[in-house]
Design a protein around this motif. Structure first.
Motif, PDB file in Angstrom:
ATOM      1  N   LEU A   1      -5.801  11.094   0.713  1.00 57.87           N
ATOM      2  CA  LEU A   1      -4.827  12.084   0.239  1.00 57.87           C
ATOM      3  C   LEU A   1      -4.723  12.217  -1.302  1.00 57.87           C
ATOM      4  O   LEU A   1      -4.626  13.235  -1.786  1.00 57.87           O
ATOM      5  N   ALA A   2      -4.401  10.771  -1.568  1.00 56.48           N
ATOM      6  CA  ALA A   2      -4.163  10.699  -3.174  1.00 56.48           C
ATOM      7  C   ALA A   2      -5.381  11.029  -3.847  1.00 56.48           C
ATOM      8  O   ALA A   2      -5.134  11.465  -5.189  1.00 56.48           O
ATOM      9  N   VAL A   3      -6.647  11.017  -3.406  1.00 57.62           N
ATOM     10  CA  VAL A   3      -7.795  11.342  -4.176  1.00 57.62           C
ATOM     11  C   VAL A   3      -8.106  12.848  -3.859  1.00 57.62           C
ATOM     12  O   VAL A   3      -9.305  13.377  -4.170  1.00 57.62           O
TER      13      VAL A   3
ATOM     14  N   ILE B   1     -12.687   5.123  -6.108  1.00 57.56           N
ATOM     15  CA  ILE B   1     -11.559   4.696  -6.717  1.00 57.56           C
ATOM     16  C   ILE B   1     -10.632   4.316  -5.588  1.00 57.56           C
ATOM     17  O   ILE B   1      -9.720   3.664  -5.632  1.00 57.56           O
ATOM     18  N   ALA B   2     -10.752   5.344  -4.649  1.00 60.22           N
ATOM     19  CA  ALA B   2      -9.907   5.081  -3.477  1.00 60.22           C
ATOM     20  C   ALA B   2     -10.127   3.748  -2.831  1.00 60.22           C
ATOM     21  O   ALA B   2      -9.230   2.950  -2.741  1.00 60.22           O
ATOM     22  N   ARG B   3     -11.229   3.440  -2.647  1.00 57.64           N
ATOM     23  CA  ARG B   3     -11.674   1.894  -2.170  1.00 57.64           C
ATOM     24  C   ARG B   3     -11.149   0.950  -3.183  1.00 57.64           C
ATOM     25  O   ARG B   3     -10.581   0.106  -2.717  1.00 57.64           O
ATOM     26  N   ALA B   4     -11.371   1.431  -4.234  1.00 53.52           N
ATOM     27  CA  ALA B   4     -10.539   0.212  -5.376  1.00 53.52           C
ATOM     28  C   ALA B   4      -9.356   0.074  -5.478  1.00 53.52           C
ATOM     29  O   ALA B   4      -8.736  -1.154  -5.725  1.00 53.52           O
ATOM     30  N   MET B   5      -8.541   1.078  -5.024  1.00 52.38           N
ATOM     31  CA  MET B   5      -7.163   0.948  -5.115  1.00 52.38           C
ATOM     32  C   MET B   5      -6.575   0.625  -3.625  1.00 52.38           C
ATOM     33  O   MET B   5      -5.240   0.631  -3.643  1.00 52.38           O
TER      34      MET B   5
ATOM     35  N   GLN C   1      -3.894   4.264   8.656  1.00 52.55           N
ATOM     36  CA  GLN C   1      -2.709   4.694   7.878  1.00 52.55           C
ATOM     37  C   GLN C   1      -3.013   4.766   6.546  1.00 52.55           C
ATOM     38  O   GLN C   1      -2.875   5.785   5.674  1.00 52.55           O
ATOM     39  N   ARG C   2      -3.448   3.633   5.748  1.00 50.99           N
ATOM     40  CA  ARG C   2      -3.509   3.615   4.581  1.00 50.99           C
ATOM     41  C   ARG C   2      -4.949   4.343   3.982  1.00 50.99           C
ATOM     42  O   ARG C   2      -4.973   4.951   2.704  1.00 50.99           O
ATOM     43  N   VAL C   3      -5.886   4.418   4.976  1.00 47.98           N
ATOM     44  CA  VAL C   3      -6.910   5.142   4.369  1.00 47.98           C
ATOM     45  C   VAL C   3      -6.477   6.705   4.569  1.00 47.98           C
ATOM     46  O   VAL C   3      -7.044   7.276   3.427  1.00 47.98           O
ATOM     47  N   ALA C   4      -5.698   7.008   5.379  1.00 53.78           N
ATOM     48  CA  ALA C   4      -5.320   8.439   5.211  1.00 53.78           C
ATOM     49  C   ALA C   4      -4.582   8.680   4.105  1.00 53.78           C
ATOM     50  O   ALA C   4      -4.895   9.766   3.249  1.00 53.78           O
TER      51      ALA C   4
ATOM     52  N   GLN D   1     -12.293 -19.116  -3.426  1.00 50.05           N
ATOM     53  CA  GLN D   1     -11.004 -18.617  -4.341  1.00 50.05           C
ATOM     54  C   GLN D   1     -11.207 -17.466  -4.923  1.00 50.05           C
ATOM     55  O   GLN D   1     -10.404 -16.587  -5.133  1.00 50.05           O
ATOM     56  N   LEU D   2     -12.044 -17.589  -5.524  1.00 50.89           N
ATOM     57  CA  LEU D   2     -12.702 -16.322  -6.669  1.00 50.89           C
ATOM     58  C   LEU D   2     -12.681 -14.928  -5.810  1.00 50.89           C
ATOM     59  O   LEU D   2     -11.986 -14.101  -6.304  1.00 50.89           O
ATOM     60  N   ALA D   3     -13.214 -14.942  -4.577  1.00 53.57           N
ATOM     61  CA  ALA D   3     -13.379 -13.758  -3.754  1.00 53.57           C
ATOM     62  C   ALA D   3     -11.990 -13.454  -3.439  1.00 53.57           C
ATOM     63  O   ALA D   3     -11.741 -12.242  -3.321  1.00 53.57           O
ATOM     64  N   GLN D   4     -11.236 -14.532  -3.155  1.00 46.95           N
ATOM     65  CA  GLN D   4      -9.555 -14.010  -2.596  1.00 46.95           C
ATOM     66  C   GLN D   4      -8.838 -13.476  -3.691  1.00 46.95           C
ATOM     67  O   GLN D   4      -8.253 -12.253  -3.667  1.00 46.95           O
ATOM     68  N   VAL D   5      -9.105 -13.788  -4.877  1.00 48.55           N
ATOM     69  CA  VAL D   5      -8.545 -13.369  -5.998  1.00 48.55           C
ATOM     70  C   VAL D   5      -8.857 -12.107  -6.389  1.00 48.55           C
ATOM     71  O   VAL D   5      -8.292 -11.016  -6.748  1.00 48.55           O
ATOM     72  N   ARG D   6     -10.415 -11.788  -6.350  1.00 49.91           N
ATOM     73  CA  ARG D   6     -10.754 -10.467  -6.581  1.00 49.91           C
ATOM     74  C   ARG D   6     -10.218  -9.380  -5.441  1.00 49.91           C
ATOM     75  O   ARG D   6      -9.667  -8.363  -5.954  1.00 49.91           O
ATOM     76  N   ARG D   7     -10.265  -9.927  -4.208  1.00 53.33           N
ATOM     77  CA  ARG D   7      -9.811  -9.380  -3.339  1.00 53.33           C
ATOM     78  C   ARG D   7      -8.159  -8.693  -3.406  1.00 53.33           C
ATOM     79  O   ARG D   7      -7.788  -7.313  -3.325  1.00 53.33           O
ATOM     80  N   GLU D   8      -7.315  -9.545  -3.829  1.00 52.86           N
ATOM     81  CA  GLU D   8      -5.991  -9.279  -3.983  1.00 52.86           C
ATOM     82  C   GLU D   8      -5.467  -8.597  -5.357  1.00 52.86           C
ATOM     83  O   GLU D   8      -4.520  -8.014  -5.333  1.00 52.86           O
ATOM     84  N   ASN D   9      -6.480  -8.735  -6.323  1.00 53.10           N
ATOM     85  CA  ASN D   9      -5.719  -8.468  -7.692  1.00 53.10           C
ATOM     86  C   ASN D   9      -6.738  -7.442  -8.466  1.00 53.10           C
ATOM     87  O   ASN D   9      -6.176  -6.797  -9.303  1.00 53.10           O
ATOM     88  N   ILE D  10      -8.124  -7.225  -8.063  1.00 51.64           N
ATOM     89  CA  ILE D  10      -8.846  -6.505  -9.090  1.00 51.64           C
ATOM     90  C   ILE D  10      -9.495  -5.541  -8.154  1.00 51.64           C
ATOM     91  O   ILE D  10     -10.061  -5.433  -6.966  1.00 51.64           O
ATOM     92  N   GLY D  11      -9.433  -4.246  -8.517  1.00 50.25           N
ATOM     93  CA  GLY D  11     -10.202  -2.874  -8.160  1.00 50.25           C
ATOM     94  C   GLY D  11     -11.382  -2.688  -9.163  1.00 50.25           C
ATOM     95  O   GLY D  11     -11.118  -2.756 -10.084  1.00 50.25           O
ATOM     96  N   PHE D  12     -12.514  -2.227  -8.519  1.00 52.28           N
ATOM     97  CA  PHE D  12     -13.591  -1.996  -9.318  1.00 52.28           C
ATOM     98  C   PHE D  12     -14.067  -0.363  -9.041  1.00 52.28           C
ATOM     99  O   PHE D  12     -13.951  -0.249  -8.076  1.00 52.28           O
ATOM    100  N   VAL D  13     -14.323   0.127 -10.119  1.00 51.97           N
ATOM    101  CA  VAL D  13     -15.058   1.357 -10.318  1.00 51.97           C
ATOM    102  C   VAL D  13     -16.369   1.196 -11.013  1.00 51.97           C
ATOM    103  O   VAL D  13     -16.316   0.882 -12.251  1.00 51.97           O
ATOM    104  N   PHE D  14     -17.557   1.326 -10.052  1.00 51.95           N
ATOM    105  CA  PHE D  14     -18.835   1.404 -10.958  1.00 51.95           C
ATOM    106  C   PHE D  14     -19.388   2.636 -11.492  1.00 51.95           C
ATOM    107  O   PHE D  14     -19.308   3.748 -10.931  1.00 51.95           O
ATOM    108  N   GLN D  15     -20.205   2.408 -12.525  1.00 53.84           N
ATOM    109  CA  GLN D  15     -21.210   3.610 -12.873  1.00 53.84           C
ATOM    110  C   GLN D  15     -21.945   4.062 -11.744  1.00 53.84           C
ATOM    111  O   GLN D  15     -22.198   5.309 -11.468  1.00 53.84           O
TER     112      GLN D  15
END
Lengths: 399, 219
Positions: free
Chosen positions: B127-129, B152-156, B120-123, B76-90
């Motif tokens: 573009l956004a970044v 950042i694109a991956r996180a979003m 489509q979404r990757v494209a 369930q945690l994995a699912q919440v992370r997948r759907e709600n949280i984006g990460f950008v790491f150092q």
């Protein structure tokens, strides 16, 4: 996560380390190929031997003098075995279940035709040879029927003997000398080839009674019986046994059915195929250790990747599937390439050495393929469990 | 949307127990821009990891979007992370053998998004970044700033409401760092909640709210 994506990712990971993947799969490729080649040879030998033994017909029973049992008496007291006689053969042939009987005496003698001589195998036989041994007369005819007791001095030549002695001349009607007796050539047999190294064409057939005299024997060496295929073998065996017991007063003979012989031959040869398959499987085992090794390494060098995947929402099960399917892809590639390599080598053997009997054993090929997939699963499970068990945070921190 | 109540986190280091988070009470609203600052060892990474659901607090209650997430199981945690949280790491954490586009695609693969939609979404994300020319390049063919933009694109890509950034400019030169911060702030202006760890005062002070941690306590 879709299965097609799982396998696609696994496939891409496998081909991204080309050299490493090839070397890993190579163990399995060699294993599968060797199982295929070895079992093909085993299967080839198997069917070669069986066909050698059935080329002289089926539905055969052979009766031998003497009972193969061990008795607690000295040799002198039990040497009262009555020999199998021509009369035994005649009376056996009259049984309803028996369609032909062939009393056999074998020896070696010098054959003379004109100025040529040759030592060869002399077979003292009855008229039923073409019927029982499934061997045809090429020229002339075979020994006449109904002359068991007091036959005329006729001989039939094996193909090779005919060529050696008469070299293109027509041998029919020619007079020849076997040992010290004179015979007239009545026919020539077709070419039959070798059976287990014994050249069937370098022989001469004469009536059994003549051979008994020639080799100074009391009884025949064996009586081959062709039985009616509609009647149960057990029944035939029982009738033969009863008849001979009545004639001899006791069971001083042995009956070997072709069925028994083929069965024991078959089981021996199956063990042969199985044991070469087992030998090949050792290399499969080595191949699987290769996959296990590489998957273990793959997990430990991709810990931070596992952490990232977990952070962006991969469940443990997904990580497990991803690593397991990598092992499966490796073993699948190894299995498929191994099968093609094995079949290729078998075809090359066929092409290069046509005398060596090889025959693709599809059962073992299928088994080898399934085993290769199983190896993938088994070798992949432990590393995949290890990968799935990693705590995401610890994995992310690993560098 | 993020509510932390009496959060404690203790670690066992040898025979000593370290109190990394000491009674944290924190609420972050939707669309906020928060920076977490503090000296090293102050517990800011632990706090981010707890918010990120990568680490479970020893005690206390964490509710995300009014759902208490401290009791959830691993899947369930994995699912919440997948759907709600984006990460950008150092340290970016891109997968080296995949191209920029493929790295961005990964969260969608995990979520089981169909392939046409993914492309489509990757494209759009590239573009956004501003990396549409770099789609097929692997990380080793990209500069640090470009790598972080891919991250950042991956996180979003899953359109999370929360974007967590752990020293996102820590490994970049100041010029690329500036670009990355602008990109993150742009996302924040589009209602993404942005929580960023930094020990750069100038950077931290750009946030609407600064949370300072010392010895596991908010000061």
């Amino acid at each position: 996560m879709r299965y097609i994506d799982v396998f696609n990712l696994a496939y891409r990971t496998v081909i991204s380390h080309k050299l490493r993947s090839i070397l890993t799969a190579l163990g399995l490729i060699i294993g599968i190929a060797s199982v295929i080649v070895l079992t093909s040879i085993g299967r080839g030998v198997h069917s070669y031997v069986l066909s050698e033994f059935t080329q002289f017909g089926t539905n055969l029973i052979a009766v031998f003098p003497g009972k193969t049992t061990t008795l607690g008496l000295s040799g002198a007291t039990i040497s009262t075995v009555r020999p199998l006689s021509l009369a035994d053969a005649v009376s056996l042939s009259k049984l309803d279940s028996i369609s032909a009987a062939l009393p056999l005496v074998q020896g070696n003698a010098r054959i003379e035709a004109d100025k040529k001589q040759r030592r060869t195998t002399v077979l003292g036989v009855g008229a039923a040879v073409p019927e029982i041994w499934k061997i045809k007369v090429a020229q002339g005819r075979f020994l006449p029927k109904n002359e068991q007791a007091n036959p005329r001095a006729f001989a039939v030549l094996g193909h090779k003997l005919s060529v050696e002695l008469f070299a293109g001349r027509n041998p029919l009607g020619q007079r020849i000398r076997i040992g010290s007796d004179r015979f007239r050539v009545l026919g020539v047999m077709e070419k039959k080839g070798q059976m287990m190294g014994y050249d069937m064409d370098d022989t001469i057939y004469i009536p059994t009674a003549k051979a008994l005299d020639m080799f100074d024997r009391e009884g025949v060496m064996e009586i081959d019986l062709l039985y009616n295929s509609k009647i149960q073998l057990k029944q035939v065996e029982k009738e033969v046994k009863r008849l001979l017991q009545r004639r001899h007063g006791r069971e001083d003979f042995s009956i070997i059915t072709q069925d028994q012989m083929l069965k024991s031959m078959d089981s021996i040869l199956n063990v042969l195929t199985l044991s070469v398959a087992a030998l090949g499987s050792i290399s499969l085992l080595v191949g699987s250790v290769g996959i296990l090794t590489i998957m273990t390494i793959a997990v430990s060098e991709r810990i931070s990747e596992i952490g990232l995947l977990r952070a962006v929402g991969a469940e443990r099960g997904m990580i497990f599937k991803m690593f397991l399917s990598e092992a499966l892809v490796l073993s699948f590639i190894g299995g498929v390439v191994g099968i093609f390599l094995g079949i290729f080598i078998v075809q090359m053997i066929k092409f290069a050495m046509p005398v060596l009997p090889v025959q693709l054993a599809w059962f073992y090929i299928l088994a080898a393929f399934i085993i290769s997939l199983l190896i993938g699963v088994i070798a992949g499970v432990i590393p995949a469990i290890k990968a799935a068990k990693l705590h995401p945070l610890d994995a992310l921190r690993a560098e | 949307m993020i509510e932390l109540e009496n959060i404690h986190r203790t670690f066992q280091v040898g025979e000593q127990s370290v109190h990394a988070l000491n009674n944290i009470n924190l609420t972050i609203n939707k669309g906020e821009y928060v920076s977490i600052m503090g000296p090293s060892g102050s517990g800011k990474s632990t706090l981010l990891n707890v918010i990120a659901l990568l680490d479970q607090p020893s005690s206390g209650i964490y509710s995300l979007n009014n759902q208490i997430v401290t009791q959830l199981d691993d899947n369930q945690l994995a699912q919440v992370r997948r759907e709600n949280i984006g990460f950008v790491f150092q340290f970016f954490h891109l997968i080296a053998r995949y191209s920029a586009a493929e790295n961005i695609e990964i969260p969608m693969i995990l979520a089981g998004v169909p392939i046409q939609e993914r492309k489509q979404r990757v494209a759009d994300a590239l573009l956004a970044v501003d990396l549409q020319q770099r789609a097929t390049h692997r990380p080793d063919q990209l500069s640090g700033g470009q790598i972080q933009r891919v991250a950042i694109a991956r996180a979003m890509i899953m359109q999370p409401q929360i974007l967590l950034a752990d020293e996102p400019t820590g490994n970049l030169d100041s010029k690329s760092g500036e670009g990355i911060i602008e990109l993150l702030e742009n996302l924040n202006q589009k209602q993404t909640t942005l929580v960023m760890i930094t020990h750069d005062e100038a950077l931290g002070s750009r946030a609407q709210r600064i949370i300072r941690l010392i010895d596991g306590k908010i000061v």
